[in-house]
Design a protein around this motif. Structure first.
Motif, PDB file in Angstrom:
ATOM      1  N   GLN A 496      49.650  47.941  43.586  1.00  0.00           N
ATOM      2  CA  GLN A 496      50.369  47.109  42.484  1.00  0.00           C
ATOM      3  C   GLN A 496      49.861  45.722  42.532  1.00  0.00           C
ATOM      4  O   GLN A 496      50.167  45.030  43.691  1.00  0.00           O
ATOM      5  CB  GLN A 496      51.688  46.995  42.564  1.00  0.00           C
ATOM      6  N   ILE A 497      48.946  45.211  42.013  1.00  0.00           N
ATOM      7  CA  ILE A 497      48.383  43.857  42.048  1.00  0.00           C
ATOM      8  C   ILE A 497      49.162  43.061  41.121  1.00  0.00           C
ATOM      9  O   ILE A 497      49.257  43.127  39.911  1.00  0.00           O
ATOM     10  CB  ILE A 497      46.927  43.854  41.766  1.00  0.00           C
ATOM     11  N   PRO A 498      49.680  41.815  41.523  1.00  0.00           N
ATOM     12  CA  PRO A 498      50.361  40.775  41.004  1.00  0.00           C
ATOM     13  C   PRO A 498      49.387  40.137  39.795  1.00  0.00           C
ATOM     14  O   PRO A 498      48.307  39.996  40.009  1.00  0.00           O
ATOM     15  CB  PRO A 498      50.795  39.776  41.760  1.00  0.00           C
ATOM     16  N   ASN A 499      50.192  40.140  38.570  1.00  0.00           N
ATOM     17  CA  ASN A 499      49.220  39.725  37.252  1.00  0.00           C
ATOM     18  C   ASN A 499      49.656  38.114  37.493  1.00  0.00           C
ATOM     19  O   ASN A 499      50.585  37.745  36.579  1.00  0.00           O
ATOM     20  CB  ASN A 499      49.801  40.219  36.140  1.00  0.00           C
ATOM     21  N   ASP A 500      49.221  37.298  38.273  1.00  0.00           N
ATOM     22  CA  ASP A 500      49.496  35.954  38.285  1.00  0.00           C
ATOM     23  C   ASP A 500      48.246  35.025  37.887  1.00  0.00           C
ATOM     24  O   ASP A 500      47.071  35.356  38.073  1.00  0.00           O
ATOM     25  CB  ASP A 500      49.627  35.358  39.988  1.00  0.00           C
ATOM     26  N   LEU A 501      48.732  33.833  37.131  1.00  0.00           N
ATOM     27  CA  LEU A 501      47.771  32.847  36.689  1.00  0.00           C
ATOM     28  C   LEU A 501      47.145  32.183  38.049  1.00  0.00           C
ATOM     29  O   LEU A 501      48.055  31.277  38.728  1.00  0.00           O
ATOM     30  CB  LEU A 501      48.305  31.995  36.019  1.00  0.00           C
ATOM     31  N   ILE A 502      46.109  32.062  38.422  1.00  0.00           N
ATOM     32  CA  ILE A 502      45.760  31.628  39.762  1.00  0.00           C
ATOM     33  C   ILE A 502      44.419  30.631  39.308  1.00  0.00           C
ATOM     34  O   ILE A 502      43.709  30.783  38.659  1.00  0.00           O
ATOM     35  CB  ILE A 502      45.287  32.526  40.744  1.00  0.00           C
ATOM     36  N   LEU A 503      44.613  29.267  40.019  1.00  0.00           N
ATOM     37  CA  LEU A 503      43.563  28.549  40.061  1.00  0.00           C
ATOM     38  C   LEU A 503      42.902  28.508  41.305  1.00  0.00           C
ATOM     39  O   LEU A 503      43.317  28.354  42.420  1.00  0.00           O
ATOM     40  CB  LEU A 503      44.187  27.140  39.824  1.00  0.00           C
ATOM     41  N   TYR A 504      41.203  28.657  40.876  1.00  0.00           N
ATOM     42  CA  TYR A 504      40.488  28.642  42.346  1.00  0.00           C
ATOM     43  C   TYR A 504      39.968  27.262  42.367  1.00  0.00           C
ATOM     44  O   TYR A 504      39.303  26.646  41.317  1.00  0.00           O
ATOM     45  CB  TYR A 504      39.442  29.741  41.890  1.00  0.00           C
ATOM     46  N   HIS A 505      39.844  26.949  43.736  1.00  0.00           N
ATOM     47  CA  HIS A 505      39.505  25.510  43.913  1.00  0.00           C
ATOM     48  C   HIS A 505      37.831  25.352  44.203  1.00  0.00           C
ATOM     49  O   HIS A 505      37.172  26.316  44.830  1.00  0.00           O
ATOM     50  CB  HIS A 505      39.962  25.128  45.176  1.00  0.00           C
ATOM     51  N   GLY A 546      52.733  38.010  34.795  1.00  0.00           N
ATOM     52  CA  GLY A 546      54.126  38.395  35.501  1.00  0.00           C
ATOM     53  C   GLY A 546      53.741  40.054  35.598  1.00  0.00           C
ATOM     54  O   GLY A 546      53.141  40.476  34.944  1.00  0.00           O
ATOM     55  N   GLY A 547      54.532  40.443  36.587  1.00  0.00           N
ATOM     56  CA  GLY A 547      54.522  42.065  36.857  1.00  0.00           C
ATOM     57  C   GLY A 547      53.370  42.183  37.617  1.00  0.00           C
ATOM     58  O   GLY A 547      52.772  41.236  38.251  1.00  0.00           O
ATOM     59  N   SER A 548      53.072  43.590  37.706  1.00  0.00           N
ATOM     60  CA  SER A 548      51.993  44.074  38.531  1.00  0.00           C
ATOM     61  C   SER A 548      51.365  45.364  37.966  1.00  0.00           C
ATOM     62  O   SER A 548      51.913  46.104  36.958  1.00  0.00           O
ATOM     63  CB  SER A 548      52.408  44.151  39.903  1.00  0.00           C
ATOM     64  N   TYR A 549      50.024  45.278  38.144  1.00  0.00           N
ATOM     65  CA  TYR A 549      49.222  46.534  37.633  1.00  0.00           C
ATOM     66  C   TYR A 549      48.703  47.437  38.729  1.00  0.00           C
ATOM     67  O   TYR A 549      48.193  46.909  39.809  1.00  0.00           O
ATOM     68  CB  TYR A 549      48.201  46.116  36.745  1.00  0.00           C
ATOM     69  N   SER A 550      48.433  48.661  38.566  1.00  0.00           N
ATOM     70  CA  SER A 550      47.649  49.376  39.315  1.00  0.00           C
ATOM     71  C   SER A 550      46.060  49.307  38.903  1.00  0.00           C
ATOM     72  O   SER A 550      45.909  48.537  37.596  1.00  0.00           O
ATOM     73  CB  SER A 550      48.064  51.091  39.214  1.00  0.00           C
TER      74      SER A 550
END
Length: 811
Positions: A496-505, A546-550
């Motif tokens: 289960q991979i988190p569905n997060d908003l991530i900023l890449y530097h 939010g949440g997570s997905y396979s």
């Protein structure tokens, strides 16, 4: 004593001087008495002698320049190469002169009789040149002005002109060409029998509509072979030879009918038919059975152009017995392709059905506004037009060109309701065509690589550019390749991979690490709005997190944030290497994580090739348009009956990704393929939408066939402004669905309708048996509150507030 050659020459000169001396004396006395007459005679003699010498030189040069009898015996006419579909249909021909060659025995006698009676009555009596006819032409045509007297060229002379095109001499061009044709005609008569000359002539002579030879002409205008042609039909065709444009059967049938009757009367005059037969034939109407055979409006024009380019490359490696390279335009090759005309028609019909409505929707969407925004875009498009380039090349000033482009003129334009006659300025036509949506579609068999359907654009007559080979941003259609590499790298498909908003530097600098606020940027690029331009913030199309997905869940819902996480784990270069193995070899793929979201420009041709690897359970095969090529005499020159394949993905991995893509079509972004188009059989695929909805994609497959559709404008500015209309599921998927529905409903492909994908082994099925998505704690709490709170009651009873004791109050 033996005299030298100089002494003998001097003695001979002295002897001739003595003999001519009396004549010179007489001329001298005549010139003294009649000086003017003597001057005229002198110059006439000089001019006449010079003319005779010049004529002798010209005649000799002409006769030396024409082929010898031996060379003429080996003369070959140009043969059009023929293109056949996999189901045996003649798709078209490649030609300089559209012809096929038939033997003398295949030409019925009444065609030969009609030809001789009309074109050369004394054909069997002369040796290539009919001097009597020259006299007739001079007397009847020139002196009396009677054009019915016919021409002076024999069939042999006309054949000479057909076989050896006239040359552009600097002076006396027409007389020299006529002399050349006379010389060739005389030698043709020595090289061939009369029957062979007639056959050669009928195989080379041009008929109406730029078709060459009796075989193509009979098929074009009567849909028959020469053997099947009746006397009156033969007379009609022969009659058109007098002036092929003036006597065009399709444009001027009344003229052809009148000319046909003239030919019939000539046949009576020369005792080929009797009067009663002529009378009965003259009463018959002109009945055509027109079959254009080859033109741009025929089936699969984009495929035939692609094929032409492929053939030129292939034939470079093959030589004719004489050492020359093969030429598809004149060597009469027979090209047997992989295209299926039934599927091709289905593809073209699917495009027609969807685009007729979609183009109207697009025009309504932009009504009163300019999709191109800045008028400089249209000015640039104007300068790319053929009209502008021709005017510029002719030295027309910029101001005059603009005046021409702004002046309304009658023209024919493309529309989905058929060609339209309009009055429009050239500039308005540039704007009109700029906003036409385009399409690319390709279908192939995954195990053989055989290309079965190919649509490169909406109309080949108006838009020559082939969008099957165009490189456009692929959007999410690239994601299955990322997921494949993730599986190959051992990532658990049920993690289960988190569905997060991530900023890449510092993304632009190649530093793709997750940004932390402790890190300092020694070289910041800050925009006026305070945003760090070096950073990358991949977002989901629906804006939800939010949440997570396979893996299957993330691919089904095309979740961007998770796809980026997967390419970071699998390795960008590893994904690129896999894409290359799967067939994406001619498109540039940048070495950066954004390719996971389809930032690379890739052709539909390559994307269909890559997806065929999933359909063939991991084996990669190169798409093939050709099964074999035969020479004119039936010898197999090239054969691609069995193409090599390579296992580039293990079978289980390919099957697992296919299972994931089945979910895409059942529950995800491509689910309308089920509920809207009613395709309930096993199928898999992936949608794709590029930035700003400029490109819509759908690549999908059933066990036996993989197909892909791209939709967009020639310019990325031609797009829908909202996701609802611009997504690949709305633009490209309908073309695929309408095509596949036609295929599966056709009895010829009945066995495909219920074909199943291979079942996964039980242990792999258990491995994939996991939730597609798990909600976050916040979402679960919200759901719980919604179910348990008075808010749920409020939603069910709007306008009233309900409390546990049953009393109610107005809200």
């Amino acid at each position: 004593m033996i005299k030298s050659w100089r002494e003998r020459l001097r003695a001979a000169g002295t002897d001739w001087n003595e003999r001519l001396a009396p004549y010179r004396e007489r001329w001298g006395r005549f010139a003294e008495k009649n000086p003017l007459t003597a001057w005229v005679i002198k110059w006439l003699s000089i001019i006449g002698g010079s003319g005779l010498i010049l004529l002798f030189i010209v005649v000799q040069s002409v006769f030396w320049s024409v082929p010898s009898v031996r060379q003429l015996r080996n003369v070959q006419t140009e043969h059009a190469s023929e293109i056949f579909s996999a189901d045996g249909v003649l798709l078209g021909r490649y030609f300089n002169e559209n012809r096929t060659v038939v033997d003398y025995e295949q030409i019925p006698q009444h065609i030969l009789d009609a030809l001789v009676a009309t074109e050369d009555e004394r054909f069997y009596k002369h040796g290539g040149v009919d001097y009597r006819s020259w006299g007739r032409v001079f007397y009847r045509t020139i002196l009396q002005g009677d054009e019915s007297g016919g021409g002076g060229s024999t069939i042999s002379q006309q054949l000479a002109k057909n076989l050896f095109k006239r040359k552009a001499y600097r002076f006396l061009s027409l007389p020299r060409n006529k002399l050349r044709e006379v010389a060739i005609a005389i030698r043709l008569e020595r090289a061939y029998t009369k029957q062979e000359i007639l056959a050669l002539y009928l195989n080379t002579v041009p008929f109406s509509e730029n078709v060459f030879g009796i075989d193509v002409a009979t098929r074009r205008f009567f849909s028959k072979t020469p053997k099947e042609l009746t006397i009156e039909e033969a007379a009609s065709l022969v009659g058109t030879l007098k002036a092929t444009t003036y006597y065009s059967p399709t444009q001027f049938p009344d003229r052809v009918l009148e000319r046909r009757n003239v030919v019939l009367r000539q046949m009576v005059k020369n005792n080929y038919i009797n009067t009663s037969l002529r009378d009965s034939l003259e009463k018959l109407p002109l009945t055509l059975c027109y079959n254009p055979g080859v033109n741009n409006l025929g089936l699969a024009p984009y495929f035939k152009e692609f094929l032409r380019q492929e053939l030129n490359e292939i034939l470079k490696d093959y030589k004719k017995p004489n050492g020359e390279s093969y030429d598809i335009f004149k060597d009469g090759l027979r090209i047997y392709t992989t295209l299926d005309t039934r599927m091709q028609r289905m593809a073209e019909e699917a495009v027609q059905e969807h685009f007729t409505q979609m183009q109207r929707t697009f025009e309504e969407h932009w009504r009163g506004q300019k999709p191109w925004g800045d008028d400089a875009v249209i000015e640039s498009a104007m300068k790319q037009s053929d009209r502008y380039k021709k005017l510029k090349a002719a030295g027309v000033s910029e101001a005059k060109i603009k005046e021409i482009f702004n002046k309304k003129t009658p023209m024919t334009v493309f529309s989905w309701d058929g060609d339209k006659q309009v009055e429009m300025s050239p500039l308005d036509s540039v704007k009109y065509y700029f906003c036409i949506m385009q399409v690319g579609f390709m279908a192939m068999e995954p195990y053989t690589g055989y290309i079965r359907a190919w649509v490169g654009g909406v109309d080949f007559d108006y838009f020559k550019y082939d969008h099957v080979k165009a490189k456009r941003q692929v959007g999410s259609a690239f994601k299955p390749i990322v997921y494949t590499e993730a599986l190959r790298r051992g990532i658990d498909p049920c993690e289960q991979i988190p569905n997060d908003l991530i900023l890449y530097h510092e993304y632009e600098k190649g530093d793709w690490a997750v940004k932390t606020w402790r890190r300092e940027d020694p070289d910041p690029h800050i925009a006026p709005d305070g945003r760090d331009e070096d950073d990358w913030l991949p977002q989901n199309a629906d804006g939800k997190y939010g949440g997570s997905y396979s893996m299957e869940g993330a691919l089904t819902n095309s979740v961007n944030t998770i796809t980026v996480k997967l390419i970071m784990q699998a390795g960008v270069q590893n994904v690129i290497d896999l894409a290359r193995k799967m067939g994406i070899v001619n498109s540039e793929i940048p070495t950066e994580p954004s390719i996971a979201l389809g930032s690379a420009g890739i052709s539909l041709y390559e994307m269909v090739t890559a997806f065929s690897v999933f359909a063939s359970r991991g084996r990669q095969v190169v798409p093939s348009a050709i099964q074999r090529i035969e020479t004119y005499d039936g010898k197999v020159l090239v054969s691609y009956e069995k193409l090599p394949t390579e296992q580039v993905i293990d079978t289980l991995t390919a099957d697992m990704v296919t299972k994931m893509m089945q979910s895409v079509t059942s529950y995800g972004t491509a689910s309308r393929i089920r509920w809207k188009y009613g395709l309930l059989n096993p199928l898999a695929g992936k949608t794709g939408t590029s930035q700003h909805h400029a490109d819509g994609w759908f690549i999908g497959f059933i066990p036996n066939l993989v197909a892909g559709a791209w939709v967009g404008g020639d310019s990325p500015l031609v797009r829908f402004r909202n996701y609802q209309n611009g997504q690949g599921a709305a633009t490209a998927l309908p073309v695929w669905a309408l095509f596949m529905k036609r295929v599966l409903d056709d009895p010829a492909f009945a066995e495909w309708k219920n074909a199943e994908f291979p079942k996964l082994p039980p242990e792999i099925s258990r491995q994939l048996d996991c939730p597609l998505r798990i909600k976050s704690p916040e979402e679960l709490l919200q759901d719980s509150l919604l179910q348990d709170s008075l808010l749920q009651l409020e939603l069910e009873n709007p306008g009233q507030l309900l409390i546990p004791d049953g009393n109610q109050f107005d809200n």
